[in-house]
Write an enzyme that holds these catalytic residues in place. Structure first.
Site, mmCIF file in Angstrom:
data_model
loop_
_atom_site.group_PDB
_atom_site.id
_atom_site.type_symbol
_atom_site.label_atom_id
_atom_site.label_comp_id
_atom_site.label_asym_id
_atom_site.label_seq_id
_atom_site.Cartn_x
_atom_site.Cartn_y
_atom_site.Cartn_z
ATOM 1 C CE1 TYR A 154 59.159 -118.078 -18.749
ATOM 2 C CE2 TYR A 154 59.530 -119.442 -20.679
ATOM 3 C CZ TYR A 154 59.055 -118.275 -20.106
ATOM 4 O OH TYR A 154 58.478 -117.318 -20.904
HETATM 5 P P1 NAD Z 1 62.026 -108.553 -20.158
HETATM 6 O O1 NAD Z 1 63.001 -109.092 -19.165
HETATM 7 O O2 NAD Z 1 62.570 -107.991 -21.407
HETATM 8 O O3 NAD Z 1 61.083 -107.515 -19.433
HETATM 9 C C1 NAD Z 1 60.500 -107.935 -18.232
HETATM 10 C C2 NAD Z 1 59.743 -106.826 -17.567
HETATM 11 O O4 NAD Z 1 59.286 -107.359 -16.316
HETATM 12 C C3 NAD Z 1 60.570 -105.601 -17.255
HETATM 13 O O5 NAD Z 1 59.747 -104.461 -17.338
HETATM 14 C C4 NAD Z 1 60.982 -105.825 -15.801
HETATM 15 O O6 NAD Z 1 61.149 -104.627 -15.059
HETATM 16 C C5 NAD Z 1 59.771 -106.555 -15.270
HETATM 17 N N1 NAD Z 1 60.148 -107.381 -14.122
HETATM 18 C C6 NAD Z 1 61.096 -108.347 -14.087
HETATM 19 N N2 NAD Z 1 61.180 -108.830 -12.828
HETATM 20 C C7 NAD Z 1 60.284 -108.144 -12.081
HETATM 21 C C8 NAD Z 1 59.919 -108.159 -10.717
HETATM 22 N N3 NAD Z 1 60.509 -108.990 -9.854
HETATM 23 N N4 NAD Z 1 58.954 -107.306 -10.295
HETATM 24 C C9 NAD Z 1 58.362 -106.450 -11.159
HETATM 25 N N5 NAD Z 1 58.653 -106.387 -12.461
HETATM 26 C C10 NAD Z 1 59.621 -107.221 -12.899
HETATM 27 O O7 NAD Z 1 61.032 -109.757 -20.499
HETATM 28 P P2 NAD Z 1 60.169 -110.064 -21.827
HETATM 29 O O8 NAD Z 1 60.970 -110.938 -22.717
HETATM 30 O O9 NAD Z 1 59.554 -108.831 -22.329
HETATM 31 O O10 NAD Z 1 59.052 -111.022 -21.182
HETATM 32 C C11 NAD Z 1 57.789 -110.530 -20.762
HETATM 33 C C12 NAD Z 1 56.860 -111.722 -20.586
HETATM 34 O O11 NAD Z 1 56.745 -112.432 -21.821
HETATM 35 C C13 NAD Z 1 57.312 -112.732 -19.555
HETATM 36 O O12 NAD Z 1 56.198 -113.211 -18.841
HETATM 37 C C14 NAD Z 1 57.917 -113.850 -20.405
HETATM 38 O O13 NAD Z 1 57.851 -115.097 -19.760
HETATM 39 C C15 NAD Z 1 56.990 -113.795 -21.599
HETATM 40 N N6 NAD Z 1 57.547 -114.386 -22.817
HETATM 41 C C16 NAD Z 1 58.686 -113.853 -23.364
HETATM 42 C C17 NAD Z 1 59.192 -114.424 -24.530
HETATM 43 C C18 NAD Z 1 60.428 -113.891 -25.198
HETATM 44 O O14 NAD Z 1 60.950 -114.584 -26.097
HETATM 45 N N7 NAD Z 1 60.895 -112.686 -24.862
HETATM 46 C C19 NAD Z 1 58.551 -115.514 -25.114
HETATM 47 C C20 NAD Z 1 57.394 -116.025 -24.531
HETATM 48 C C21 NAD Z 1 56.906 -115.437 -23.377
#
Ligand code: NAD
Length: 255
Positions: A154
């Site tokens: 990641y």
């Molecule tokens: P989540 O899993 O809750 O939501 C992810 C979203 O991406 C969903 O809408 C899903 O449908 C979509 N998605 C997943 N795989 C997909 C694919 N193959 N094709 C199209 N869409 C797809 O994730 P989140 O926690 O909201 O994370 C969103 C972003 O934030 C990511 O890039 C993650 O790395 C980043 N991030 C999250 C956190 C955290 O703690 N949640 C922290 C830092 C960064």
């Protein structure tokens, strides 16, 4: 703050992406959500429509290069010009380095890096016309690791996103396109909940204790804690900001 702006948000059906879509819609931006699950997309679209903005959805697997290309074509058919692209869709699995399979590696690289790269490329013409904005969602994991969370597969993707943000900002500045990233701390989303579910009972307790210790603000974030920064970056208030990696992390990266 975002009246008459059109924003495309990947992963906009859930978690941080949905939080951003909601904040954009509240600020009068029209939104176009691209994510995997059609049912979740329709549910999110219904909720966002209540803000009186235009909402479009598209189901696509953005870890697949062909689907990224097709998604861009579909978006351009509906909106030939856009103001904002939020590259948010991503996956985070905590796998020890020695146990990382080629499939795990490819999924992280393809969804977290390839999709952002080529969707941005395919939508540049649409963004150029309106001197648009790209917002990439990075993570503290590009440079700050956590005990018990082996993140190599990641972390390299978020390091790549930081480099992508800076190099693209440099390249597109002369065309008036701004490119910035938000690096969230731990945010309460389905992704994080799934990762917590995979921990043992002892692991869950340790995780909860660790959060209280390492976050100066004493808690993890909610999607609403991130979306304000996205509204700001998408707005003219950030008109002289490009190439920035904005930490929105409850103070995690102060230590
Ligand atoms: P989540 O899993 O809750 O939501 C992810 C979203 O991406 C969903 O809408 C899903 O449908 C979509 N998605 C997943 N795989 C997909 C694919 N193959 N094709 C199209 N869409 C797809 O994730 P989140 O926690 O909201 O994370 C969103 C972003 O934030 C990511 O890039 C993650 O790395 C980043 N991030 C999250 C956190 C955290 O703690 N949640 C922290 C830092 C960064």
């Amino acid at each position: 703050m975002l009246s008459n702006k059109r924003a495309v948000i990947t992963g906009g059906s859930d978690g941080i992406g949905y939080g951003i879509a909601k904040a954009f819609a509240k600020n009068n931006a029209d939104v176009f959500l691209v994510a995997r699950n059609q049912q979740k997309l329709l549910k999110s679209a219904e909720a966002l429509s209540s803000f009186g903005v235009e909402v479009h959805v598209l189901s696509a697997d953005l870890s697949n290069a062909e689907e990224v290309k097709n998604a861009a074509t579909e978006i351009r058919k509906i909106w030939p010009e856009i103001d904002v692209l939020v590259n948010n869709a991503g996956i985070a699995r905590f796998i020890p380095f020695l146990q990382t399979s080629q499939v795990d590696f490819d999924l992280h690289i393809n969804l977290n890096v390839m999709a952002s790269y080529f969707l941005s490329q395919a939508l540049i013409d649409s963004l150029t016309q309106r001197k648009g904005v790209i917002i990439n969602i990075s993570s503290y994991f590009s440079h700050r690791m956590l005990p018990g969370r082996p993140s190599t597969a990641y972390s390299i993707t978020k390091g790549a996103i930081d480099a992508f943000t800076k190099s693209l900002a440099y390249e597109l500045g002369p065309q008036g396109i701004r490119v910035n990233a938000i690096a969230p701390g731990t945010v309460n989303t389905p992704l994080v909940q799934e990762n917590i579910e995979r921990l043992s009972e002892e692991g869950k307790q340790k995780f909860s204790q660790m959060i209280k210790t390492i976050y100066p603000l004493g808690r993890i974030g909610e999607p609403e804690d991130i979306s304000g920064a996205a509204v700001f970056l998408a707005s003219d208030h950030a008109r002289w900001m490009t190439g920035a990696i904005l930490a929105v992390d409850g103070g995690l990266t102060t230590n």
